[in-house]
Design a protein around this motif. Structure first.
Motif, PDB file in Angstrom:
ATOM      1  N   VAL A 135       1.227  -1.004  -0.010  1.00  0.00           N
ATOM      2  CA  VAL A 135      -0.006  -0.098   0.191  1.00  0.00           C
ATOM      3  C   VAL A 135       0.950   1.129   0.055  1.00  0.00           C
ATOM      4  CG1 VAL A 135      -1.612  -1.333   1.469  1.00  0.00           C
ATOM      5  CG2 VAL A 135      -0.709   0.237   2.748  1.00  0.00           C
ATOM      6  N   THR A 136       0.099   2.088  -0.534  1.00  0.00           N
ATOM      7  CA  THR A 136       0.793   3.865   0.235  1.00  0.00           C
ATOM      8  C   THR A 136      -0.189   4.571  -0.194  1.00  0.00           C
ATOM      9  OG1 THR A 136       2.278   5.117  -0.865  1.00  0.00           O
ATOM     10  CG2 THR A 136       0.938   4.417  -2.801  1.00  0.00           C
ATOM     11  N   ASP A 137       0.009   5.565   0.522  1.00  0.00           N
ATOM     12  CA  ASP A 137      -1.183   6.553   0.918  1.00  0.00           C
ATOM     13  C   ASP A 137      -1.344   7.327  -0.120  1.00  0.00           C
ATOM     14  OD1 ASP A 137      -0.228  10.173   2.750  1.00  0.00           O
ATOM     15  OD2 ASP A 137       1.176   8.475   1.922  1.00  0.00           O
ATOM     16  N   ALA A 138      -1.937   8.336  -0.196  1.00  0.00           N
ATOM     17  CA  ALA A 138      -2.073   9.417  -1.410  1.00  0.00           C
ATOM     18  C   ALA A 138      -0.752  10.960  -1.169  1.00  0.00           C
ATOM     19  CB  ALA A 138      -4.174  10.206  -1.581  1.00  0.00           C
ATOM     20  N   SER A 139      -0.908  10.628  -0.015  1.00  0.00           N
ATOM     21  CA  SER A 139       0.072  12.314  -0.245  1.00  0.00           C
ATOM     22  C   SER A 139       1.295  11.392  -1.105  1.00  0.00           C
ATOM     23  CB  SER A 139       0.429  12.524   1.398  1.00  0.00           C
ATOM     24  OG  SER A 139       1.385  11.810   1.752  1.00  0.00           O
ATOM     25  N   ASN A 140       1.954  10.327  -0.435  1.00  0.00           N
ATOM     26  CA  ASN A 140       3.172   9.836  -1.303  1.00  0.00           C
ATOM     27  C   ASN A 140       2.960   9.670  -2.639  1.00  0.00           C
ATOM     28  OD1 ASN A 140       5.303   9.264   0.546  1.00  0.00           O
ATOM     29  ND2 ASN A 140       4.311   8.941   1.560  1.00  0.00           N
ATOM     30  N   ALA A 141       1.695   8.706  -3.128  1.00  0.00           N
ATOM     31  CA  ALA A 141       1.361   8.613  -4.560  1.00  0.00           C
ATOM     32  C   ALA A 141       1.183   9.977  -5.173  1.00  0.00           C
ATOM     33  CB  ALA A 141      -0.103   7.875  -4.738  1.00  0.00           C
ATOM     34  N   SER A 142       0.875  10.716  -4.426  1.00  0.00           N
ATOM     35  CA  SER A 142       1.343  12.182  -5.500  1.00  0.00           C
ATOM     36  C   SER A 142       2.331  12.872  -6.082  1.00  0.00           C
ATOM     37  CB  SER A 142       0.006  13.296  -4.352  1.00  0.00           C
ATOM     38  OG  SER A 142       0.827  13.828  -3.816  1.00  0.00           O
ATOM     39  N   ARG A 143       3.115  12.054  -6.114  1.00  0.00           N
ATOM     40  CA  ARG A 143       4.830  12.531  -5.739  1.00  0.00           C
ATOM     41  C   ARG A 143       5.848  11.437  -6.464  1.00  0.00           C
ATOM     42  NH1 ARG A 143       4.989  17.259  -3.574  1.00  0.00           N
ATOM     43  NH2 ARG A 143       7.344  17.468  -3.645  1.00  0.00           N
ATOM     44  N   THR A 144       4.270  10.590  -7.034  1.00  0.00           N
ATOM     45  CA  THR A 144       5.172   9.864  -8.205  1.00  0.00           C
ATOM     46  C   THR A 144       5.618  10.304 -10.163  1.00  0.00           C
ATOM     47  OG1 THR A 144       2.996   8.754  -8.454  1.00  0.00           O
ATOM     48  CG2 THR A 144       4.933   7.937  -6.731  1.00  0.00           C
ATOM     49  N   LEU A 145       4.362  10.968 -10.300  1.00  0.00           N
ATOM     50  CA  LEU A 145       4.072  11.500 -11.484  1.00  0.00           C
ATOM     51  C   LEU A 145       3.317  10.730 -12.193  1.00  0.00           C
ATOM     52  CD1 LEU A 145       7.251  13.058 -12.650  1.00  0.00           C
ATOM     53  CD2 LEU A 145       5.979  14.175 -12.490  1.00  0.00           C
ATOM     54  N   LEU A 146       3.010   9.542 -11.348  1.00  0.00           N
ATOM     55  CA  LEU A 146       1.610   8.345 -11.875  1.00  0.00           C
ATOM     56  C   LEU A 146      -0.286   8.378 -11.945  1.00  0.00           C
ATOM     57  CD1 LEU A 146       4.091   4.846 -10.995  1.00  0.00           C
ATOM     58  CD2 LEU A 146       3.655   6.650 -13.023  1.00  0.00           C
ATOM     59  N   MET A 147       0.229   9.313 -10.781  1.00  0.00           N
ATOM     60  CA  MET A 147      -1.091   9.668  -9.887  1.00  0.00           C
ATOM     61  C   MET A 147      -2.132  10.758 -10.432  1.00  0.00           C
ATOM     62  SD  MET A 147      -2.562  10.035  -5.976  1.00  0.00           S
ATOM     63  CE  MET A 147      -2.937  11.663  -5.937  1.00  0.00           C
ATOM     64  N   GLU A 148      -3.882  10.330 -10.872  1.00  0.00           N
ATOM     65  CA  GLU A 148      -4.225  11.566 -11.012  1.00  0.00           C
ATOM     66  C   GLU A 148      -4.638  12.570  -9.464  1.00  0.00           C
ATOM     67  OE1 GLU A 148      -6.809  14.640 -11.909  1.00  0.00           O
ATOM     68  OE2 GLU A 148      -7.551  12.625 -11.437  1.00  0.00           O
ATOM     69  N   LEU A 149      -4.067  13.979  -9.489  1.00  0.00           N
ATOM     70  CA  LEU A 149      -3.985  14.335  -8.172  1.00  0.00           C
ATOM     71  C   LEU A 149      -5.951  14.157  -7.797  1.00  0.00           C
ATOM     72  CD1 LEU A 149      -2.935  16.219  -6.246  1.00  0.00           C
ATOM     73  CD2 LEU A 149      -2.866  18.074  -8.104  1.00  0.00           C
ATOM     74  N   ARG A 150      -7.092  14.753  -8.710  1.00  0.00           N
ATOM     75  CA  ARG A 150      -7.920  14.563  -8.078  1.00  0.00           C
ATOM     76  C   ARG A 150      -9.024  13.397  -8.084  1.00  0.00           C
ATOM     77  NH1 ARG A 150      -6.080  18.354 -11.705  1.00  0.00           N
ATOM     78  NH2 ARG A 150      -6.294  20.213 -11.575  1.00  0.00           N
TER      79      ARG A 150
END
Length: 492
Positions: free
Chosen positions: A179-194
């Motif tokens: 797992v990861t959390d949304a804050s870390n995932a948002s730093r990957t260039l792979l997660m859509e922010l909204r």
């Protein structure tokens, strides 16, 4: 038997473990350093086993030094260096490659290639980030492009990708939770922010097989329980997770839109809570997930200065001006001003709002009368002036200025630096009693998930101010310093 929250703060050069009680008092603490590896110029790596060893030893020492029974731990929270990229084997848990650290620039050519192909507007719109080697996605691209066997194993589902939080949860839960959390995932260039979901178009662009990816979770929920560890009993909930800067924002009780903090460490990171919707920056700042609670994300604007405390370390180690970093304050205070010297600490390029990776440090205004004290003061001013650029850009993006400015991190203990920051911003700067807000944020998130605290209102009531620095510089002097700074930045 009083219960405690265990917070793991896994940083770039070491891991800190804190044991926190219900009143947010630290009952146990230990820090264990580990090495960075520099195989080539511009490359920075970690050994995943050295990270894990530092985590286990920090936990062991914190429990032992405070004579605390591990059974008193109610939950475990994690905060971490954010963009550092790991690949490991799902069957054994062993690293499949060295961890590529957030500071590493090896994917510069991939970023350049994507920019030249015209992809940056898409990436910016979907992720809130810029195409820079700082972020995880192009590091992962570099790993998979360079090793066909890794790519085959990744596509076959044999490997797992994660930032450090994911790796630690995997190890703490005996390989049961990826797992990861949304804050870390948002730093990957792979997660859509909204949507806070992995984005298929971005995965294809960066050549990342979806089989590698962890599940994106809230920043405060039970991800799994401890299993098979010598240092902790089985069954403890691993329950809170956030990237280090977002955890510091939470630890500073910046729960409302408009609340902001700046963490002064090796670099300096300014984050402002923007509420339930991301703000698109026109001035080179980042939009990021601050945290996600109950399935609802809160967002932040972020500006990063890559060099802050590291500039003082350069004066100490590179120039030998003093023996301890703490000595810079007395040296800088021994002169009334910097004598016209301006230091732009772009020792590893300029971050937001400039994003000039090719920039290098610049010192201007040197005369025969310049002394070590002038350079020391100019260094502290340079750190504070970088933050002024970020605050100005943030105000222009939002259409409203900051009202109050909370600070934390090791360099926030420097009273002269904090006074300079207040003077140059023309804003009150507020330092809390607890400057280890990164670990405290992880503890708060974990505690909320298991009912240790009732909610953010209870946590906010426990936040305490230690010192307030009010601006006292004249507008004329402030204006002169800001003008000299802008001239020097243009030459960096």
């Amino acid at each position: 038997m009083e219960k405690l929250i265990l917070a793991i703060d896994q940083g770039t050069t070491g891991t800190t473990a804190l044991l926190v009680d219900r009143s947010l008092t630290i009952r146990g603490r230990a820090t264990v350093d580990f090495p960075q590896h520099y195989p080539r110029p511009g490359w920075v790596e970690h050994d995943a086993e050295e990270i894990w060893f530092s985590v286990t030893q920090a936990i062991r020492r914190a429990l032992h030094s405070a004579k605390i029974d591990p059974k008193r731990v109610a939950a475990v929270g994690i905060t971490n260096q954010r963009e550092t990229t790991l690949l490991w084997e799902r069957d054994s848990g062993r690293a499949a490659a060295p961890a590529i650290v957030w500071q590493c620039r090896r994917s510069s050519e991939i970023c350049r290639e994507l920019k030249q192909a015209g992809h940056e507007p898409l990436v910016r719109r979907k992720t809130g980030l810029v195409l820079d080697p700082y972020f995880s996605g192009t590091k992962l691209t570099w790993l998979l492009r360079g090793d066909p066997q890794l790519r085959r194993r990744a596509a076959a589902g044999q490997l797992a990708f994660g930032t450090v939080d994911s790796f630690l949860v995997w190890r703490l839960t005996g390989g049961r939770s990826h797992v990861t959390d949304a804050s870390n995932a948002s730093r990957t260039l792979l997660m859509e922010l909204r949507s806070c979901n992995w984005d298929e178009e971005l995965l294809q662009l960066l050549e990342v097989p979806p089989e590698l990816l962890p599940r994106i979770c809230d920043s405060s929920e039970i991800y799994g329980t401890t299993r098979g560890l010598e240092i902790l009993p089985d069954g403890l909930p691993v329950a809170g997770m956030a990237g280090d800067q977002q955890a510091a924002l939470f630890g500073q009780a910046c729960f409302e839109p408009g609340d902001a903090k700046c963490t002064y460490g090796t670099g300096a990171f300014l984050l402002e809570n923007t509420g339930g919707a991301p703000v698109e920056s026109r001035n080179g700042l980042l939009s990021t997930v601050a945290w996600r609670l109950g399935g609802r994300p809160s967002y932040a604007m972020e500006g990063s200065a890559f060099i802050a405390g590291a500039a003082v370390q350069w004066l100490r180690d590179g120039l030998g001006l003093f023996k301890s970093s703490a000595d810079v304050e007395a040296l800088a205070a021994s002169v009334p001003d910097s004598g016209g010297v301006v230091f732009v600490p772009a020792l590893t390029g300029l971050g937001a709002p400039h994003w000039k990776s090719e920039a290098r440090g610049a010192i201007t205004g040197i005369t025969r009368g310049t002394t070590a004290a002038h350079l020391a003061l100019a260094t502290l001013e340079g750190i504070a002036l970088q933050i002024c650029d970020l605050v100005k850009a943030m105000g222009e993006d939002k259409g409203s200025p900051l009202k109050r400015f909370k600070v934390d991190g090791g360099a926030a203990q420097n009273n002269l630096l904090m006074q300079l920051q207040a003077d140059l911003l023309d804003l009150p700067v507020v330092r809390p009693q607890m400057v280890e807000t990164t670990a405290m944020g992880a503890a708060m998130l974990a505690g909320l998930a298991v009912g240790f605290w009732s909610g953010t209102a209870e946590l906010k009531s426990s936040w305490r101010e230690e010192h307030r620095f009010d601006p006292r510089m004249s507008p004329q002097v402030r204006g002169e310093l800001l003008q000299r700074w802008q001239e020097a930045v243009s030459k960096a």
